[in-house]
Design a protein around this motif. Structure first.
Motif: not given
Lengths: 814, 171
Positions: A441, A467-468, A471, A522, B26
């Protein structure tokens, strides 16, 4: 089982379709038009900077900020002392009378908006204070935080007037900076470093109490030029913590002075290895450049030995970074360092050094997986976007949990644990996959948003969501059933709890106002892109368009409209309906199959049809119990008892064929035009089954319909009905399906590919579903084991609690 | 006059010794709790399901100083401990009267640990009040998302930071 009826005629069948549509139109008229309306007035107008295709326009511009920084880590006082010279180039078509600089460290100042807007807690209706909140307050009392600006001067050393507004600083220029002009100025500053575990942030230091050692990780640490853009002018949304940042690209030369036994990991390339590394370390680095597996530059044993001493001599590490939008670094005498080469084609760098820095506390799991995960990320992300554009990619273990990204360097969590009984370090399966996941990530973020420079402080989803999504692609390519959403957990299943909840805000919400940050910024956008790729657009079209977006906006600043437009422009797929539903509303996906009706084409021949109708009626209207039980009880009807009452109606029912019926059938055949006769005869020969399947859009999001037909012969067929079926009526639609064999049942979204929130209405005939709790309770053995364990733990807790105060009252101040 | 309030430091059974207040790029840490109000023969049944990411539960266990250190969430005892912890950090009131909630159990499925509770009500209430503090004492940035479902209607309560009890009309 689906009931079969005959259509009275082809003409009558058409009439049924029409009447059905009209009946439904009352409540849903215009709903399809609204759902599929183009986003014309919602998206900003295309202009010379950003064109209607989603590409940078002919006059696209962005600013440039180049830095020369000298910084010293004062380990004794956990303090940064820095001096920087910024060369700022104005490429905007307008003059600038002042410049804005971001001072993110000011977030930790007691007078900041962030600090002053923290709220207090109540539990059980009483005021309460958690240990963590109290520790945070104590840390803020112990010493001041925030940037201490010592000097702001122009290139000749003259003081420049500056004004600090919370986390921003305005520097007034002596003369307007014209288009194409450059200005050079310097800032001297200092700040105390926060203890990240106490105060919380994206950088700071970590203290290892057992052996009094430290890791320092400096992020958002120096006065940085605020972004100045065509879409918002100066980006001066204050730093409140949740919205990250966007900055200008530029070149950096940074000299970092730290205790001589420290190892430094940093954005950029080390330019003075001869001054800071031993010959052995330099030789190992050269070896790693040719290695396809990680090579230790500093071994675990060397790191362990290194952390025993605490040198006070200093060394200066020099780093150079080109075309980056930020700069971060980490330093510690605890670091193990490993490296391996990542080889790629078509990029600026054929070989990229993948490296990891971590303390012994993080091993063995870090030695095994961190650097390999860095390389894997570049393998996969480059495939879907562009070759990795920098010479190094680093993963640094700076905290126990979480992760954070900066150009060429990422700060990542996950460590094994010490088993108290055996004294051995062990790591769980989840720690392993958690580490791999977080490295993917955060390294992935070097692509989005560190290179594709979207504005995190305004639109978190543009980097976190994209990006998630990537990932997950990388995790699935790491190994099958990677437990990011593997085993039984599908990414699209995991978002439905959130998407069906109230109190949501749309994805298109400014970062600091997003509620439920994780699922909103996300998971939901990642789910949306997964639905687009796997269901709406298909992989080929999606991948082409996504890569085009990455190519167009590499080292530039995309906005949401640029992404939306590019995905449509490059794929040839109209997605306005999708963006509207997924990104601008709080609707969710829940499509139900409400009815399925089955027909065969009627012959119109009364000799064929009437017996079938009679049988159908008998099926539809079973004999009433009152009648059958009378018969069983031996009760004679009046007709049985008085036969004289019988007439022709007692011998013939409504399905008895009459000459009138036969004549009508002959007239029907005679009245058919030649083409109608051919259609009729083919239908009679085919003997197909015709199904009318009703779908209801319960959640509001128009969705493609992945339908599975299960046939009576045991076979099945998958079909995908595009979402455009909802374009006239987005609430209810009926789909006609003709097949040559009987359908036993119809199923919707059996592969869970649309993020459907309720599978209870996805079958016809409906299937009985049970809640998780009921299923759990039905597993008696498992339930009993757990019940026994709960009793055991409760008893133990009771014993331990005797004489032990669970609530500690504080004496109120007088 | 300044009114005096008693201020309490709360201590929980299992997880309270350390705290993390990270801000991460994250996955954001949060739990999702679903309260399903179902008609019953007499009154209503409430099925309560707490869904917590495995990583968060595992991380919390690592930070535990009450004998759970080093345990994997895959272990029955760890799941039971987590279930007890969850039940102690989740309370319900209906029309301002505290509701007894029964802990049913816990299981790990995919990436999540699920904790199950149940409650019964004699009559349909007007309002529900929730105190959900799951893992917010462990992770400073943790959030609790509580969905209250009745049929197709949903009310949501979101708990962040040090926020305390919240109320909503029953949907």
């Amino acid at each position: 089982m689906i009931r079969v009826k005959t259509l009275m005629s082809l003409v009558a069948g058409a009439g049924l379709l029409l009447s059905g549509s009209i009946a439904q139109a009352d409540e849903s008229i215009g709903s399809g038009a609204r759902a599929f309306k183009q986003l014309e007035e919602i998206l900003p107008s295309p202009n010379v900077y950003r064109d209607a295709s989603g590409a940078p326009g002919p006059n696209y511009w962005q600013q440039e900020a180049d830095y020369k920084i000298k910084v010293r880590l004062d380990e004794q006082n956990r303090r940064i002392i820095g001096a920087e010279t910024i060369t700022y180039t104005n490429n905007a078509p307008t003059s600038l009378r002042y410049l804005w600089v971001q001072l993110d460290q000011n977030k930790f100042n007691n007078g900041s908006i962030s600090r002053r807007t923290e709220t207090a807690s109540k539990r059980d209706g009483k005021d309460s204070l958690s240990f963590s909140a109290l520790r945070r307050e104590q840390s803020h009392e112990e010493r001041p935080y925030g940037a201490e600006i010592k000097a702001v001067k122009d290139a000749r050393g003259n003081d420049l007037k500056y004004t600090i507004v919370d986390t921003m600083m305005r520097i007034d220029l002596p003369a307007p900076l014209k288009t194409g002009g450059q200005t050079v100025f310097s800032i001297d500053w200092e700040h105390n470093i926060i203890q990240e575990a106490s105060i919380g942030g994206r950088g700071g230091y970590e203290w290892f109490e057992e052996n009094d050692t430290y890791i320092y990780f400096l992020a958002q640490w120096f006065p940085r030029m605020a972004a100045f853009t065509d879409y918002t002018g100066w980006q001066h949304k204050q730093f409140l913590g949740q919205g990250e940042f966007t900055l200008e690209f530029g070149d950096y030369d940074v000299e970092i002075t730290v205790p001589s036994d420290h190892i430094v990991s940093s954005t950029g390339v080390l330019t003075n290895p001869g001054a800071v590394l031993t010959k052995t370390q330099r030789d190992r680095l050269k070896q790693a450049e040719k290695s396809d597996k990680p090579i230790y530059i500093v071994t675990p044993e060397e790191a362990l030995e290194n952390e025993q001493d605490k040198e006070t001599d200093l060394k200066t590490w020099k780093f150079s970074a080109e075309n980056v939008r930020d700069f971060a670094w980490s330093s510690s005498r605890k670091y193990i360092w490993d490296a391996m080469a990542h080889h790629q084609e078509g990029g600026k760098y054929d070989t990229v050094m993948a490296m990891s820095f971590f303390p012994n506390e993080a091993d063995p799991v870090w030695s095994l997986y961190s650097t390999q995960a860095v390389v894997h990320t570049m393998d996969v992300y480059s495939k879907y976007s562009f070759p990795y554009p920098y010479p190094v990619a680093q993963s640094v273990n700076t905290w126990a949990g979480g992760g954070m990204e900066y150009p060429m360097i990422t700060f990542n969590g996950y460590r094994p644990v010490l088993d108290k009984e055996t004294g051995q370090k062990t790591y769980s399966r989840r720690t392993k996959y958690g580490l791999i996941g977080v490295v993917i990530h955060e390294i992935g973020h070097i692509y989005f948003p560190m290179v594709v420079n979207s504005d995190e402080r305004r639109w978190t989803w543009m980097d976190e969501g994209l990006n998630t999504f990537l990932e997950y692609l990388a995790e699935v390519e790491w190994e099958e059933n990677f437990p990011a959403f593997g085993n039984k957990t599908n990414l699209l299943d995991s978002i439905t709890d959130y998407m069906t909840s109230a109190n949501q805000v749309p994805i298109m919400t400014q970062s600091d106002s997003v509620i439920s940050f994780g699922p909103n910024a996300y998971t939901k956008p990642a789910s949306a892109l997964t639905v687009l790729r796997e269901t709406v657009m298909g992989r080929e079209q999606f991948d082409y368009a996504f890569k085009e977006y990455a190519r167009r906006w590499k080292f530039k600043r995309p906005t949401p409209a640029d992404f939306f437009r590019t995905m449509e422009d490059a794929s040839g797929v109209d997605l306005d309906w999708f963006w509207r539903a997924w990104f601008y509303t709080n609707d969710h996906v829940d499509i139900g199959i409400t009815d399925v009706r089955s027909y065969t084409v009627s012959t119109q021949d009364p000799e064929v049809e009437f017996p079938q109708d009679r049988a159908q009626k008998a099926k539809d209207q079973p004999e009433p119990l009152q009648q059958s039980r009378n018969r069983e009880a031996g009760i004679k009807t009046r007709l049985q008892r008085v036969p004289a009452l019988k007439d022709m109606y007692n011998d013939n029912d409504e399905f008895t064929v009459t000459n009138k019926d036969r004549n009508e059938f002959n007239s029907f055949l005679d009245g058919l035009k030649p083409w109608q006769k051919r259609v009729y005869e083919k239908a009679m020969a085919d003997k197909n089954f015709i199904y009318f399947v009703d779908f209801k859009n319960i959640g509001g999001v128009p969705s493609p319909l992945p339908v599975t037909l299960h046939f009576e012969d045991g076979s099945s067929e998958d079909m995908l009905i595009p979402a455009e079926i909802w374009r006239f009526n987005s609430m209810n639609v009926t789909k006609m399906i003709i097949r040559d064999k009987k359908i036993a049942s119809v199923e919707l979204d059996r592969h869970h590919q649309t993020a459907d929130a309720d599978f209870g209405n996805n079958h016809f005939p409906q299937q009985i579903s049970q809640s998780r709790i009921k299923l759990y309770k039905s597993d008696r053995k498992r339930k009993d084991l757990m019940a026994d364990m709960l009793v055991k733990l409760k008893d133990r807790a009771k014993a331990e609690a005797k004489g032990d105060d669970k609530e500690v009252p504080l004496t109120p101040a007088n | 006059m300044i009114k005096k309030f008693a201020l309490y430091l709360f201590s929980v059974l299992i997880l309270m010794q350390f705290s993390i207040t990270g801000a991460h790029a994250h996955r954001t840490q949060m739990s999702i709790t679903t309260l399903e109000y179902l008609p019953a023969a007499a009154g209503m049944t409430i099925e309560i399901t707490h869904k917590i990411h495995y990583h968060d539960a595992q991380e919390a266990l690592l930070l535990s100083d009450q004998g759970a250190t080093g345990m994997s969430v895959m272990e029955l005892e760890a799941q039971a401990r987590f279930a007890l912890y969850t039940s102690q950090n989740f309370s319900l009131w209906h029309d301002n009267a505290k509701t007894d909630v029964t802990l049913i159990g816990a299981e790990v499925d995919g990436d999540y640990i699920y904790i199950y509770q149940e409650a019964t009500l004699e009559t349909a209430p007007q309002t529900i009040t929730v105190d959900c503090y799951i893992l917010r004492d462990v992770f400073g940035s943790f959030g609790n998302h509580v969905n209250i479902r009745r049929g197709r209607n949903v009310q949501t309560l979101i708990f962040q930071g040090d926020e305390g009890v919240k109320s909503a009309p029953l949907p």
